[in-house]
Motif scaffolding. Structure first.
Motif, PDB file in Angstrom:
ATOM      1  N   SER A  68       0.830  -1.211   0.000  1.00 15.01           N
ATOM      2  CA  SER A  68       0.000   0.000   0.000  1.00 15.01           C
ATOM      3  C   SER A  68       0.863   1.259   0.000  1.00 15.01           C
ATOM      4  O   SER A  68       0.537   2.258  -0.665  1.00 15.01           O
ATOM      5  CB  SER A  68      -0.924   0.020   1.222  1.00 15.01           C
ATOM      6  N   GLU A  70       2.163   1.659  -3.514  1.00 11.11           N
ATOM      7  CA  GLU A  70       1.058   2.086  -4.387  1.00 11.11           C
ATOM      8  C   GLU A  70       0.753   3.568  -4.199  1.00 11.11           C
ATOM      9  O   GLU A  70       0.548   4.311  -5.161  1.00 11.11           O
ATOM     10  CB  GLU A  70      -0.205   1.267  -4.087  1.00 11.11           C
ATOM     11  N   ARG A  71       0.706   4.005  -2.964  1.00 10.31           N
ATOM     12  CA  ARG A  71       0.403   5.407  -2.670  1.00 10.31           C
ATOM     13  C   ARG A  71       1.499   6.311  -3.223  1.00 10.31           C
ATOM     14  O   ARG A  71       1.226   7.345  -3.831  1.00 10.31           O
ATOM     15  CB  ARG A  71       0.237   5.617  -1.169  1.00 10.31           C
ATOM     16  N   HIS A 100       1.799   5.464  -7.455  1.00  8.50           N
ATOM     17  CA  HIS A 100       0.596   5.673  -8.270  1.00  8.50           C
ATOM     18  C   HIS A 100      -0.403   6.650  -7.654  1.00  8.50           C
ATOM     19  O   HIS A 100      -1.471   6.896  -8.239  1.00  8.50           O
ATOM     20  CB  HIS A 100      -0.093   4.327  -8.524  1.00  8.50           C
ATOM     21  N   HIS A 101      -0.071   7.179  -6.460  1.00 10.65           N
ATOM     22  CA  HIS A 101      -0.937   8.166  -5.785  1.00 10.65           C
ATOM     23  C   HIS A 101      -2.360   7.639  -5.584  1.00 10.65           C
ATOM     24  O   HIS A 101      -3.335   8.342  -5.813  1.00 10.65           O
ATOM     25  CB  HIS A 101      -0.979   9.481  -6.579  1.00 10.65           C
ATOM     26  N   ARG A 102      -2.442   6.387  -5.153  1.00 10.49           N
ATOM     27  CA  ARG A 102      -3.766   5.795  -4.954  1.00 10.49           C
ATOM     28  C   ARG A 102      -3.744   4.842  -3.769  1.00 10.49           C
ATOM     29  O   ARG A 102      -2.688   4.356  -3.352  1.00 10.49           O
ATOM     30  CB  ARG A 102      -4.208   5.043  -6.208  1.00 10.49           C
ATOM     31  N   LEU A 128      -5.802   1.397  -2.781  1.00 13.62           N
ATOM     32  CA  LEU A 128      -6.736   0.399  -3.285  1.00 13.62           C
ATOM     33  C   LEU A 128      -7.528  -0.193  -2.130  1.00 13.62           C
ATOM     34  O   LEU A 128      -6.958  -0.741  -1.190  1.00 13.62           O
ATOM     35  CB  LEU A 128      -5.980  -0.709  -4.030  1.00 13.62           C
ATOM     36  N   LYS A 152      -3.643   5.319   3.214  1.00 15.71           N
ATOM     37  CA  LYS A 152      -5.011   5.707   2.865  1.00 15.71           C
ATOM     38  C   LYS A 152      -5.121   7.212   2.649  1.00 15.71           C
ATOM     39  O   LYS A 152      -5.705   7.682   1.667  1.00 15.71           O
ATOM     40  CB  LYS A 152      -5.981   5.259   3.964  1.00 15.71           C
TER      41      LYS A 152
END
Length: 204
Positions: free
Chosen positions: A22, A25-26, A29-31, A33, A156
């Motif tokens: 995570s 990903e953050r 990809h700045h997200r 999931l 998050k």
């Protein structure tokens, strides 16, 4: 698959489900999931350029499996790493003990690898303070003891994620010349650059 020059090899270590994937990903990809991730098997790799002053440093980030059965495999991926982000879950005390294990491993096997201690899931304890199982000051004391930077992050909300990786790149930029010229220290200069760009054994 085309190769991409990597300046600094960075490895993510920690117990399974602490949120290593995570974090990546953050940052990349700045997200965030929603829903459970399938556990990483082996490791996944991604390269990310980052601006440091007038330079661009490319971090090669290895997201390793957290399960103890892949422990030997994780050792392969942290060889030659310039930085290790050792993660623990702020709501899981056992994950902090596991973080201590990886720190000891790195100190014994990769003495020139800079360690960053990272508490994850900060958003959960912001919502309910009773969920915190690792005291901030205890973690900070441990970080100071091992000479590590300490961050509490949330994949998050994105809290402190960019700051963590920015610090890694800045520290590498400040010390890279030292590594590349210090032949007398016995550093393996052949590991100075990694020039691969692929994902290995990663379930999504």
């Amino acid at each position: 698959m085309s190769a991409m020059r990597v300046d600094a090899k960075v490895v993510m270590l920690g117990k399974e489900s602490v949120g290593k994937t995570s974090l990546v990903e953050r940052y990349v990809h700045h997200r965030f999931l929603v829903g459970p991730y399938q556990n990483t098997i082996g490791a996944a790799f991604v390269a990310k350029p980052i601006q440091v002053g007038e330079k661009v440093i490319t971090l090669g980030i290895w997201d390793t499996a957290g399960s103890e059965r892949y422990e030997a495999m994780s050792r392969i991926y942290y060889r030659g790493a310039r930085a290790a982000i050792v993660c623990y879950d702020l709501t899981d005390s056992s994950s902090f003990q596991r973080a201590r294990f990886w720190v000891k491993e790195l100190q014994n096997c990769e003495e020139h690898c800079k360690i960053y201690l990272c508490g994850t899931k900060n958003d959960l304890i912001e919502g309910d303070r009773s969920l915190r199982q690792i005291d901030y000051h205890d973690a900070q004391d441990f970080a100071e003891e091992i000479g590590a930077q300490h961050f509490e992050t949330s994949s998050k909300t994105g809290n402190n994620v960019d700051e963590l990786f920015q610090k890694v790149a800045e520290d590498y930029n400040n010390t890279a010349f030292q590594y590349m010229t210090a032949e007398e220290t016995g550093i393996d200069l052949g590991q100075k650059k990694d020039s691969y760009f692929y994902s290995c054994c990663h379930n999504n």
